[in-house]
Design a protein around this motif. Structure first.
Motif, mmCIF file in Angstrom:
data_model
loop_
_atom_site.group_PDB
_atom_site.id
_atom_site.type_symbol
_atom_site.label_atom_id
_atom_site.label_comp_id
_atom_site.label_asym_id
_atom_site.label_seq_id
_atom_site.Cartn_x
_atom_site.Cartn_y
_atom_site.Cartn_z
ATOM 1 N N PRO A 19 20.496 5.862 -14.509
ATOM 2 C CA PRO A 19 20.363 4.576 -15.203
ATOM 3 C C PRO A 19 19.059 3.867 -14.845
ATOM 4 N N LEU A 20 18.382 3.343 -15.874
ATOM 5 C CA LEU A 20 17.074 2.737 -15.645
ATOM 6 C C LEU A 20 17.163 1.481 -14.783
ATOM 7 N N HIS A 21 18.253 0.720 -14.951
ATOM 8 C CA HIS A 21 18.352 -0.487 -14.115
ATOM 9 C C HIS A 21 18.464 -0.104 -12.646
ATOM 10 N N LEU A 22 18.978 1.097 -12.422
ATOM 11 C CA LEU A 22 19.105 1.576 -11.048
ATOM 12 C C LEU A 22 17.717 1.865 -10.475
ATOM 13 N N LEU A 23 16.846 2.430 -11.320
ATOM 14 C CA LEU A 23 15.490 2.727 -10.869
ATOM 15 C C LEU A 23 14.777 1.434 -10.496
ATOM 16 N N GLN A 24 14.981 0.411 -11.342
ATOM 17 C CA GLN A 24 14.319 -0.855 -11.061
ATOM 18 C C GLN A 24 14.866 -1.441 -9.765
ATOM 19 N N SER A 25 16.177 -1.430 -9.639
ATOM 20 C CA SER A 25 16.740 -2.071 -8.452
ATOM 21 C C SER A 25 16.376 -1.263 -7.213
ATOM 22 N N LEU A 26 16.171 0.017 -7.385
ATOM 23 C CA LEU A 26 15.730 0.840 -6.261
ATOM 24 C C LEU A 26 14.347 0.399 -5.782
ATOM 25 N N LYS A 27 13.479 0.169 -6.739
ATOM 26 C CA LYS A 27 12.124 -0.254 -6.342
ATOM 27 C C LYS A 27 12.150 -1.638 -5.689
ATOM 28 N N ASP A 28 12.929 -2.536 -6.301
ATOM 29 C CA ASP A 28 13.045 -3.885 -5.722
ATOM 30 C C ASP A 28 13.578 -3.799 -4.301
ATOM 31 N N THR A 29 14.657 -3.026 -4.174
ATOM 32 C CA THR A 29 15.306 -2.945 -2.871
ATOM 33 C C THR A 29 14.363 -2.307 -1.861
ATOM 34 N N ALA A 30 13.613 -1.303 -2.321
ATOM 35 C CA ALA A 30 12.698 -0.633 -1.400
ATOM 36 C C ALA A 30 11.709 -1.621 -0.804
ATOM 37 N N ARG A 31 11.223 -2.524 -1.636
ATOM 38 C CA ARG A 31 10.272 -3.505 -1.117
ATOM 39 C C ARG A 31 10.911 -4.411 -0.079
ATOM 40 N N LYS A 32 12.127 -4.849 -0.387
ATOM 41 C CA LYS A 32 12.817 -5.756 0.546
ATOM 42 C C LYS A 32 13.205 -5.020 1.820
ATOM 43 N N PHE A 33 13.593 -3.780 1.608
ATOM 44 C CA PHE A 33 14.121 -2.922 2.654
ATOM 45 C C PHE A 33 13.275 -2.903 3.918
ATOM 46 N N PHE A 34 11.976 -2.788 3.703
ATOM 47 C CA PHE A 34 11.117 -2.655 4.874
ATOM 48 C C PHE A 34 10.889 -3.986 5.570
ATOM 49 N N GLY A 35 11.401 -5.045 4.995
ATOM 50 C CA GLY A 35 11.335 -6.325 5.672
ATOM 51 C C GLY A 35 12.582 -6.574 6.502
ATOM 52 N N LEU A 36 13.501 -5.604 6.506
ATOM 53 C CA LEU A 36 14.782 -5.817 7.188
ATOM 54 C C LEU A 36 14.818 -5.188 8.573
ATOM 55 N N PRO A 37 15.639 -5.733 9.456
ATOM 56 C CA PRO A 37 15.814 -5.066 10.742
ATOM 57 C C PRO A 37 16.459 -3.691 10.515
ATOM 58 N N LEU A 38 16.142 -2.754 11.397
ATOM 59 C CA LEU A 38 16.520 -1.359 11.216
ATOM 60 C C LEU A 38 18.006 -1.138 10.935
ATOM 61 N N GLU A 39 18.877 -1.843 11.643
ATOM 62 C CA GLU A 39 20.305 -1.520 11.520
ATOM 63 C C GLU A 39 20.899 -1.993 10.195
ATOM 64 N N ARG A 40 20.147 -2.747 9.413
ATOM 65 C CA ARG A 40 20.660 -3.201 8.127
ATOM 66 C C ARG A 40 20.277 -2.257 6.996
ATOM 67 N N LYS A 41 19.750 -1.095 7.332
ATOM 68 C CA LYS A 41 19.306 -0.199 6.277
ATOM 69 C C LYS A 41 20.267 0.966 6.114
#
Ligand SMILES: O=C(O)CCC(=O)C(=O)O
Ligand SMILES: [Fe+2]
Length: 609
Positions: A93-115
């Protein structure tokens, strides 16, 4: 503390050992890359020596239609030449691709155990199709089990390339080939993925690199080492590597959790399997919805022996059944007519079912299920519930053996059919006792209408890291006549104590303890209505544990949808008052299903006054 950028040790310590990553380095405000990151000239990618891949993206939707051969040919050609290609209409699903990219950006701003990461099931389906085409082309007839072996190991990664002050001298990832079978890759709109041109690639221009250009909504696919090896030595048995797109799961983001658990159908099991160590916020219940074990007592009623009904002890046993229905509304039965061996198989089958790969369960998600009779999911009404329940389930309507055999999942239909066949006999006996006690003379047709609708479920409560703050199923009463429930040895089923229950101790809950070989029976709303409130459709809930997963297998017996329900005339006569109105069962059911579980509020629909 920012590192001393001239000191390689200090940079290494900061980036690698402390885990700040290159992101930490960039965030610390550097303007020039540290010496450690400067590549020797021959490892750099000179943009001037690159051409763009001219292969148009391949339309995978055509693979299942008349264009199959042409598309298969395109896939094979790409795999044989560049080894890289892009696919559109890939089923992810394309919305999944978009949310994946969004999440990826946020992801690296998170503490390790929240990933946490997960595989999008649709991407596995796509990989299997591609692999089948590529193997067929080299004359290999691949079956499911061979494909499963070849992609048995899936690795996911999420990669973040921080802005670089000197991109001409650095490399994001050095030259390599991937080690698995096929790699699925989602790149964002920045670009930077290059394939090395080899001599036999037949490119006229004297270029060194092919850039994989950005194509909206496309996924990049590349052939990895094992597929190259496979084309030569297909029988080699250790080909188990495969890399696939990852989905990033941000455990603090309720939307991302919802998509992962509910929409994609990974369920709570998928969440637990992804290795989380604390419960995401959407699963934390408000304090008044939690079950405090300290406030619970155990049900002390001994199990009722069903084999004695119809014998010399009939009246005494009938009396036990009536007493239990009038007081707690819950009791347990032994010698119930369901073979003990079947009870064991049911529990084992439930564990096996929830252990199946996601694709086998996700086909029964409500939007795609092949039949309205079968529904796989997690919370019952996730979009309405304030905090979600920590459980997964598969629900099945029983409308007859033929339809069950046709639509219910193959893995579970056999045992479930036998279970419903044996249980219904017992339910009818219980109902007869309970209705006769009210002065009614139930004949077969009345009993048939009142138990005409049967819903079965297998419920899976995964191990929970924080069982004190979650709920498996929130407080509710069942809507039908009588519920038969098989629970395993883990426990967790609690009945709410009401004021008029006459318990001396100041407890809030009664635990229904697991007793081997017994089944739990409880009164549901319709029986409370028919009895004009004499029998109690008790409020109950399930607590999770951090020790083990738990399974339960309920059968909810209910009246036919068109049945008219009202307190029995014999009871109204005796009571001098009707406490519930007359209604059609389907209207009651629809009213309940449009609201989130909320204790015994469901009965308000039928109450008079
Ligand atoms: O799993 C259990 O023990 C109870 C399940 C239940 O109450 C329900 O599904 O209505
Ligand atoms: Fe229930």
């Amino acid at each position: 503390m920012a590192p001393n950028l001239h000191d390689a040790n200090s940079v290494f310590e900061f980036v690698v050992k402390e885990g700040n990553g290159i992101k930490g380095l960039v965030d610390s405000g550097l303007s020039k890359v540290p010496g450690l990151y400067v590549q020797p000239p021959n490892e750099r990618i000179d943009k001037e020596n690159a051409i763009k891949l001219e292969l148009p993206p391949i339309d995978l939707s055509k693979l299942d239609g008349p264009g199959h051969h042409e598309v298969a040919e395109q896939i094979v050609r790409a795999a044989e030449t560049v080894g890289f290609f892009q696919v559109v209409n890939h089923g992810v699903p394309l919305h999944l691709l978009q949310s994946l990219k969004d999440t990826a950006r946020k992801f690296f701003g998170l503490p390790l155990e929240r990933k946490a990461v997960y595989l999008a099931p649709s991407s596995i389906v796509m990989v299997k199709k591609l692999l089948r085409v590529l193997l067929e082309n080299i004359g290999v007839k691949s079956d499911d089990s061979m494909i499963d072996v070849l992609i048995g190991k899936k690795m996911v990664a999420m990669i973040f390339y921080p802005i670089c002050p000197n991109p001409d001298v650095t490399i994001g990832i050095g030259r390599h080939s991937d080690i698995g079978m096929l790699t699925v890759l989602l790149q964002d709109e920045v670009g930077g993925l290059y394939v090395k041109i080899e001599e036999d690639m037949d490119y006229e221009k004297k270029a060194k690199w092919i850039e994989i250009p950005l194509v909206p909504d496309a996924l990049v696919i590349n052939v990895a080492d094992m597929l190259q090896a496979t084309t030569n030595t297909i029988h080699s048995q250790n080909l188990k590597h495969f890399t696939v797109i990852l989905m990033a799961l941000n455990l603090d983001d309720a939307k991302s959790i919802y998509e992962f658990v509910v929409t994609e159908g990974n369920g709570i099991k998928g969440l637990v399997d992804s290795g989380l160590s604390t419960v995401p916020a959407v699963y934390v219940q408000p304090p008044n919805e939690r079950i405090h074990k300290e406030n619970a007592i155990k049900l002390e009623l001994p199990p009722i022996d069903m084999s004695k009904l119809g014998g010399p002890d009939h009246d005494a046993v009938a009396e036990q059944i009536v007493r239990a229905a009038e007081t707690v509304g819950f009791f347990q039965v032994v010698n119930h007519g369901v073979p003990l061996q079947l009870l064991e198989s049911l529990k084992e089958t439930a564990h096996n079912f929830f252990g199946l790969p996601l694709e086998r369960k996700a086909v029964y998600l409500a939007p795609v299920s092949p039949s309205p009779l079968v529904k796989y999911g997690t919370s019952y009404l996730p979009e309405k519930e304030k905090a979600l329940g920590w459980k997964d389930y598969i629900l099945m309507q029983y409308t007859g053996d033929d339809e069950a055999l046709r639509y219910w999942p193959d893995e579970i239909k056999g045992v479930l059919l036998e279970y419903v066949r044996c249980s219904i006999i017992m339910v009818k006996k219980l109902l007869r006792v309970l209705l006769e006690n009210l002065g009614a003379k139930p004949d077969d047709s009345m009993i048939g209408v009142l138990t005409g609708r049967k819903t079965l479920a297998m419920i899976y409560y995964p191990t929970c890291p924080n069982p004190d703050v979650t709920i498996g199923i929130g407080r509710h009463s069942d809507i039908g006549m009588l519920t038969v429930l098989l629970q395993d040895e883990i426990g967790g089923l609690y009945v709410k104590i009401e004021e008029d229950m006459n318990y001396e101790k100041k407890a809030e809950w009664i635990e229904i303890p697991p007793i081997p070989n017994t089944l739990v029976i409880n009164v549901a709303d319709m029986l409370q209505v028919l009895s004009n409130g004499k029998y109690r459709s008790a409020e109950h809930a399930v607590r999770n544990t951090n020790i083990s997963s738990r399974v339960s297998v309920p059968i909810f017996t209910m009246p036919l949808e068109t049945a008219t329900i009202a307190p029995l005339s014999q009871v109204i006569e005796k009571d001098g008052i009707a406490r519930y109105k007359e209604f059609m069962f389907v209207d009651y059911m629809n009213n309940v299903y449009k609201n989130a579980l909320n204790g015994k509020k469901s009965l308000n629909f039928a109450k008079i006054g």
